[in-house]
Write an enzyme that holds these catalytic residues in place. Structure first.
Site, short mmCIF file in Angstrom:
data_model
loop_
_atom_site.label_atom_id
_atom_site.label_comp_id
_atom_site.label_asym_id
_atom_site.label_seq_id
_atom_site.Cartn_x
_atom_site.Cartn_y
_atom_site.Cartn_z
N ASP A 104 -13.07 -2.62 -0.30
CA ASP A 104 -12.65 -3.91 -0.85
C ASP A 104 -13.59 -4.42 -1.94
O ASP A 104 -13.15 -4.88 -3.00
CB ASP A 104 -12.56 -4.97 0.26
N GLY A 108 -5.15 -11.23 -7.07
CA GLY A 108 -5.86 -10.06 -6.56
C GLY A 108 -5.05 -8.78 -6.55
O GLY A 108 -5.43 -7.83 -5.86
N TYR A 145 -2.63 -12.23 -3.70
CA TYR A 145 -1.84 -11.94 -4.90
C TYR A 145 -0.43 -12.49 -4.76
O TYR A 145 0.02 -12.83 -3.67
CB TYR A 145 -1.83 -10.44 -5.20
N ASN A 184 -11.92 -1.04 5.99
CA ASN A 184 -10.53 -1.06 5.55
C ASN A 184 -9.99 0.35 5.32
O ASN A 184 -8.82 0.51 4.97
CB ASN A 184 -10.37 -1.90 4.27
N ALA A 240 -13.26 -11.61 4.58
CA ALA A 240 -12.93 -11.22 3.20
C ALA A 240 -14.10 -11.51 2.27
O ALA A 240 -14.42 -10.71 1.39
CB ALA A 240 -11.69 -11.97 2.73
N LYS A 271 -9.70 -5.35 10.64
CA LYS A 271 -10.80 -4.69 9.94
C LYS A 271 -12.07 -4.60 10.80
O LYS A 271 -12.88 -3.69 10.63
CB LYS A 271 -11.10 -5.39 8.62
N ALA A 318 -16.21 -17.92 3.71
CA ALA A 318 -17.33 -17.21 4.35
C ALA A 318 -16.84 -16.39 5.53
O ALA A 318 -17.59 -16.09 6.45
CB ALA A 318 -18.40 -18.21 4.79
N THR A 350 -5.70 -3.36 7.49
CA THR A 350 -5.68 -4.69 6.91
C THR A 350 -5.70 -5.72 8.03
O THR A 350 -5.91 -5.38 9.19
CB THR A 350 -4.49 -4.81 5.92
N SER A 353 0.80 -1.23 0.00
CA SER A 353 0.00 0.00 0.00
C SER A 353 0.84 1.28 0.00
O SER A 353 0.49 2.22 -0.72
CB SER A 353 -0.97 -0.01 1.19
#
Ligand code: ATR
Length: 286
Positions: free
Chosen positions: A119, A254, A233, A104, A148, A83, A145, A79, A34
């Site tokens: 997100d 991602g 990612y 976030n 995220a 969250k 579930a 993050t 970030s």
């Protein structure tokens, strides 16, 4: 003790114009991309801001966030694993943050700290604008579930898929998550073994890849021409995406979602939307 003297201002501080301060808070945080993403946005838009990272110990989020904002901090990304702490910390929430049950993005505003969740919008933008997917009338499978997954259910349903199946190792969690969004579209919950077949898009929102654990899914998940998308990612996403590719799916990790959610945060803070394509390409090349 003599009288207290005011602290000396260093010359460089005195002559520099004030710069708005942002950071990303998490644990771990050292490898967060970030700061690099926001530095690129700031350079491209000419916004005067700095963006750092802050490692916070479990349980210490409220104190650390309070200290940052009391000290004049302008905004923060949040993050894992904070969250939900950020959700509780915010004085006001955007509709999409309260729906996601997680925050976030925090922003200092005249009426207190605002909590947002970018997100879901970031995922949708990557799917639609960057990957060119059209989900209307198509079948979508969401694996996982947890937090995220919850953040992306409403944004995915807003794309009007024919069906959204949430499949999770613990089926009851998927059923409970689906029930939360039942009035928003055709969403059902199931165990992984009942994930169904012939999905046009399969999104991995489990933490299995970041934990380095295999994700056991039944065969036949993918329709011809389907896309497999991992919200993780880089290296973390590689194993599951390789398996999806062997099953015939087109794949994406991602990284685009990461940059797009950052762009949404940047827009909330600065009122301008930065260009993302060049940043995604630069991060991929790095
Ligand atoms: P997050 O906020 O990252 O979603 P979480 O709330 O702990 O984290 O949720 C993790 C998700 O990944 C859950 O859906 C979890 O399944 P369970 O609800 O059954 O625990 C899923 N998950 C984690 N490791 C997994 C694995 N090895 N195989 C399948 N699912 C896994």
């Amino acid at each position: 003790m003599g009288p207290r003297r005011p602290p000396l201002l260093r010359l460089d501080q005195a002559s520099r114009p004030p710069v708005d301060r942002y950071l990303v808070i998490g644990n771990p945080i050292a490898h967060s991309r970030s700061p690099e993403i926001h530095a690129r946005f700031a350079a491209a838009t000419g916004e005067a801001m700095e963006y750092g990272r802050m490692l916070v110990a479990p349980g210490d989020f409220p104190r650390a966030a309070r200290e940052f904002f009391d000290g004049g901090g302008a905004g923060a990304n949040v993050t894992l694993p904070f969250k939900e702490d950020a959700f509780a910390f915010a004085k006001r929430l955007t509709a999409r943050a309260s729906e996601a049950g997680a925050v976030n993005t925090l922003a200092a505003t005249p009426s207190g700290i605002l909590g947002d969740n970018t997100d879901g919008a970031g995922l949708v933008r990557d799917l639609v604008a960057n990957l060119g997917l059209r989900l209307e009338g198509h079948r979508v499978l969401l694996l996982g579930a947890g937090g995220a997954a919850r953040g992306v259910v409403a944004p995915l349903l807003a794309l009007r898929p024919a069906a959204l199946v949430i499949a999770n190792r613990t089926a009851a969690r998927a059923e409970a998550l689906a029930a939360l969004f039942r009035d928003r579209g055709p969403v059902t919950g199931a165990g992984l073994e009942e994930a169904g077949t012939g999905h046009d898009l399969v999104v991995n929102a489990t933490s299995s890849s970041t934990r380095g654990e295999p994700l056991a899914v039944p065969p036949g998940l993918f329709a011809p021409g389907a896309t497999a998308y991992d919200m993780a990612y880089g290296e973390a996403a590689r194993a599951w995406l390789a398996e999806a590719a062997r099953a015939g799916a087109r794949t994406s990790d991602g990284l685009g979602m990461l940059v797009e959610q950052a762009a949404e945060s940047f827009e909330l803070w600065r009122g301008r939307r930065p260009d993302t394509a060049g940043v995604i390409a630069a991060l991929r090349a790095a």
